[in-house]
Design an enzyme around this catalytic site. Structure first.
Site, mmCIF file in Angstrom:
data_model
loop_
_atom_site.group_PDB
_atom_site.id
_atom_site.type_symbol
_atom_site.label_atom_id
_atom_site.label_comp_id
_atom_site.label_asym_id
_atom_site.label_seq_id
_atom_site.Cartn_x
_atom_site.Cartn_y
_atom_site.Cartn_z
ATOM 1 N N TYR A 121 2.394 42.104 56.222
ATOM 2 C CA TYR A 121 4.277 42.873 57.196
ATOM 3 C C TYR A 121 5.026 43.689 55.755
ATOM 4 O O TYR A 121 4.768 42.614 54.618
ATOM 5 C CB TYR A 121 4.720 41.747 57.377
ATOM 6 C CG TYR A 121 6.265 42.023 57.927
ATOM 7 C CD1 TYR A 121 6.236 42.625 58.866
ATOM 8 C CD2 TYR A 121 7.182 41.229 56.939
ATOM 9 C CE1 TYR A 121 7.536 42.893 59.380
ATOM 10 C CE2 TYR A 121 8.485 41.682 57.450
ATOM 11 C CZ TYR A 121 8.292 42.532 58.180
ATOM 12 O OH TYR A 121 10.375 42.824 58.305
ATOM 13 N N HIS A 136 19.001 51.647 57.234
ATOM 14 C CA HIS A 136 19.142 50.308 57.630
ATOM 15 C C HIS A 136 20.287 50.386 57.463
ATOM 16 O O HIS A 136 21.400 49.858 57.894
ATOM 17 C CB HIS A 136 18.078 48.922 56.735
ATOM 18 C CG HIS A 136 17.040 48.682 57.976
ATOM 19 N ND1 HIS A 136 16.144 50.030 58.466
ATOM 20 C CD2 HIS A 136 16.389 47.681 58.413
ATOM 21 C CE1 HIS A 136 14.905 49.457 59.173
ATOM 22 N NE2 HIS A 136 15.860 47.872 58.804
ATOM 23 N N ASN A 174 15.913 41.795 52.104
ATOM 24 C CA ASN A 174 15.120 41.206 52.855
ATOM 25 C C ASN A 174 15.800 40.726 52.491
ATOM 26 O O ASN A 174 16.209 39.317 51.177
ATOM 27 C CB ASN A 174 14.241 40.873 53.797
ATOM 28 C CG ASN A 174 13.789 40.566 54.858
ATOM 29 O OD1 ASN A 174 12.404 40.369 55.248
ATOM 30 N ND2 ASN A 174 14.724 40.689 55.973
ATOM 31 N N TYR A 192 54.001 12.714 57.439
ATOM 32 C CA TYR A 192 52.126 12.959 56.940
ATOM 33 C C TYR A 192 52.561 14.528 55.858
ATOM 34 O O TYR A 192 51.460 14.065 55.324
ATOM 35 C CB TYR A 192 51.859 13.519 58.276
ATOM 36 C CG TYR A 192 52.035 11.820 59.154
ATOM 37 C CD1 TYR A 192 51.815 10.773 58.465
ATOM 38 C CD2 TYR A 192 50.487 11.870 60.519
ATOM 39 C CE1 TYR A 192 51.966 9.735 59.597
ATOM 40 C CE2 TYR A 192 50.526 11.206 60.790
ATOM 41 C CZ TYR A 192 51.429 9.492 60.868
ATOM 42 O OH TYR A 192 51.072 8.258 61.441
ATOM 43 N N ARG A 197 53.210 12.933 52.834
ATOM 44 C CA ARG A 197 52.497 11.458 52.604
ATOM 45 C C ARG A 197 50.310 11.258 52.138
ATOM 46 O O ARG A 197 50.357 10.096 51.547
ATOM 47 C CB ARG A 197 53.203 10.057 53.472
ATOM 48 C CG ARG A 197 52.754 8.375 53.077
ATOM 49 C CD ARG A 197 53.083 7.460 54.199
ATOM 50 N NE ARG A 197 53.647 8.172 55.779
ATOM 51 C CZ ARG A 197 53.268 7.456 56.155
ATOM 52 N NH1 ARG A 197 52.465 6.358 56.936
ATOM 53 N NH2 ARG A 197 54.283 7.916 57.310
ATOM 54 N N PHE A 249 14.794 34.666 54.660
ATOM 55 C CA PHE A 249 16.143 35.572 54.733
ATOM 56 C C PHE A 249 17.506 34.797 55.670
ATOM 57 O O PHE A 249 18.218 35.746 55.877
ATOM 58 C CB PHE A 249 15.484 37.140 55.359
ATOM 59 C CG PHE A 249 14.671 37.032 56.374
ATOM 60 C CD1 PHE A 249 15.021 36.242 57.719
ATOM 61 C CD2 PHE A 249 13.360 36.808 56.895
ATOM 62 C CE1 PHE A 249 14.774 35.947 58.820
ATOM 63 C CE2 PHE A 249 12.908 36.715 57.585
ATOM 64 C CZ PHE A 249 13.485 36.391 58.720
ATOM 65 N N GLU A 289 13.813 39.319 66.366
ATOM 66 C CA GLU A 289 14.851 38.614 66.120
ATOM 67 C C GLU A 289 15.853 38.002 66.808
ATOM 68 O O GLU A 289 17.134 38.296 66.764
ATOM 69 C CB GLU A 289 15.205 39.446 64.604
ATOM 70 C CG GLU A 289 14.351 39.698 63.850
ATOM 71 C CD GLU A 289 14.561 40.602 63.029
ATOM 72 O OE1 GLU A 289 15.927 41.842 63.208
ATOM 73 O OE2 GLU A 289 13.904 41.762 62.579
#
Length: 511
Positions: free
Chosen positions: A52, A82, A194, A277, A280, A326, A411
């Site tokens: 791959y 991409h 990746n 608060y 404190r 990844f 995915e």
């Protein structure tokens, strides 16, 4: 000069490289690992094995076999297709961190790149040439594909870069400096994109800024305690040791140290039995935020030295496995945790601002106005702080609980970690402004006390800040004060670390 090994990069070293522009080099042992893993990739191509990302398509196209003569062209297409990032670019310092982290991952020797790629990244970092990388477009699994593709474009001479605080085409800067674009070979494009380096780079920059803000929040809270004659007993070490959280104990120690010689703080029963608060519980609330930051720091240092691409060349080249390193889930959760921690520092700060300006809650002039009624004083500054805190609440919604399947459902679970990291940075900017407002109000409150009774530490800070923001003697455009002081807080470093380890020693303000 910092030597990268792929295994030992610390956040402090990242700070030196990113902020101080320290030069880098690659360790000889890492060079050997790179060369060995590259030999494995070239052997796969020559022998026609199907692996791959080396000689197959990507994502849903993983079953498509790529012929040997096309494997290099495959990598070029990958980067260009991409590079789909949109929106404003990441800050330049994040781009620099992204390159550094990607390089540190690649030189571990699990990625199969050539030394040419590592050398190109090293050159860009040392020459301070930083890719222009759009912020939006990453799902945070299969790596930060879109952002890292814009980074990879620069290596091949395409896209745009920051250089000497301006944006240029990569081609023009390469021509100016005599840098040759690289031609990607088998697996190298995939190895570059990746990974989780966009979310991790933004996360590291977030952390380095947050650490400073968290310390500053303690100093500013100490000024507010003096301005409101707060009760110092709530910071007694025994209270915090009784609960046991180290971060809470340390916050109380630092507040006590900052106020150790103050004559403006009070003891229980002198003016009131106990404080609200927001005064404190400073150690409890700030300490809890520090817990989140400590968690984030641990995860960022692991991820900064992690192999996050796919497939990985393992066991001295004997094993090549497609896995899921990844996937950004560890950083996604850390960024969401960070968002909450930062937002809470601003939330409690805004409540202290309210106590400083509300005449029903203090003995100071209403809204710290020089002429109440005729002049509004700090009234609308509290509005602004409230607006920023409310915006933080929406940004603090966890990004990591969302997932949208991609690549034809191959995915099918993604982290959205880069969204979380970006939102954390926005919360950080908002919170710094809230703290600037508290600091302005605390100093104005102190104008109505005896300044000579301030602690030596807060007095030093007060004098520094008064050079940035003068006393409010009449209404003016306070937006300018807030922005000027916000910038000063970002650029200044007055933190606990300026003090020697001896808690009785006196420290100054470095700003």
């Amino acid at each position: 000069m910092i030597t990268l090994t792929g295994h030992t990069l610390s956040l402090q070293e990242i700070k030196r490289i990113c902020y101080d522009k320290e030069q880098i080099q690659i360790a000889p042992t890492s060079i050997q690992k790179i060369q060995h893993s590259r030999n494995v990739v070239e052997s796969i191509v020559e022998n026609g094995q199907t692996i791959y990302g080396i000689n197959t398509g990507f994502g849903k196209f993983s079953d498509v076999k790529i012929e040997e003569q096309d494997v290099n062209e495959l990598q070029q297409h990958l980067i260009r297709s991409h590079a789909c990032g949109v929106g404003e670019p990441f800050p330049e310092i994040v781009s620099r961190a992204m390159m550094l982290l990607r390089l540190n991952a690649l030189i571990k020797g699990y990625s199969g790149i050539r030394m040419t790629i590592a050398e190109q990244l090293t050159t860009l970092i040392n020459e301070q040439i930083h890719p222009v990388i759009p912020q939006q477009g990453s799902l945070g699994a299969s790596g930060d594909l879109a952002p890292l593709s814009h980074l990879a474009l620069v290596l091949i001479g395409e896209g745009n870069v920051f250089y000497k605080e301006k944006v240029y085409t990569t081609k023009s800067i390469f021509s100016l400096l005599g840098i040759k674009p690289v031609e990607l070979k088998a697996k190298e494009g995939l190895a570059l994109i990746n990974g989780t380096q966009a979310m991790t780079a933004q996360g590291v920059i977030n952390y380095l800024e947050v650490e400073k803000i968290a310390y500053q929040a303690e100093w500013i809270a100490a000024l507010t305690l003096e301005g409101l004659n707060g009760i110092i007993d709530a910071f007694h070490p025994a209270i915090h040791e009784a609960r046991g959280y180290p971060q809470q104990i340390k916050v109380a120690q630092r507040i006590n140290h900052i106020l150790q010689d103050s004559n403006l703080v009070t003891h229980q029963g002198e003016k009131r039995v106990q404080d609200a608060y927001s005064l404190r519980c400073i150690p409890q609330v700030h300490g809890a935020s520090w817990q989140s930051f400590d968690y984030v720091k641990e995860k960022l240092e692991i991820e900064a030295n992690a192999a996050t691409d796919n497939p990985l060349i393992l066991e001295n080249g004997q094993t090549i496995i497609s896995g899921g390193n990844f996937h950004g889930q560890p950083i996604a959760l850390a960024m969401d945790f960070m968002k909450i921690g930062i937002a809470e520092l601003a939330s409690i700060s805004e409540r202290r601002i309210e106590r400083l300006v509300n005449p029903q809650l203090n003995d100071l002039p209403p809204f710290l106005s020089a002429k109440p009624g005729l002049q509004s004083g700090a009234m609308i500054m509290q509005y602004t702080a409230a607006s920023l805190v409310s915006e933080n609440k929406t940004l603090a919604h966890p990004a990591s609980v969302d997932s949208i399947p991609s690549s034809a459902n191959q995915e099918d679970h993604v982290s959205m970690g880069t969204i979380g990291a970006r939102h954390a940075y926005s919360i950080l900017q908002n919170s710094r402004r809230v703290l600037a407002i508290e600091l302005i109000c605390a100093m104005q409150a102190l104008e109505h006390r005896e300044l000579g009774k301030m602690s030596s530490h807060t007095s030093s800070l007060y004098k520094k800040v008064r050079q940035i923001v003068p006393c409010i003697k009449e209404d003016r455009v306070f937006s300018e004060d807030i922005e000027r002081l916000t910038l000063w807080l970002k650029e200044s470093d007055f933190s606990w670390n300026i003090f020697p380890t001896n808690s009785k020693s006196q420290g100054g303000i470095n700003g």
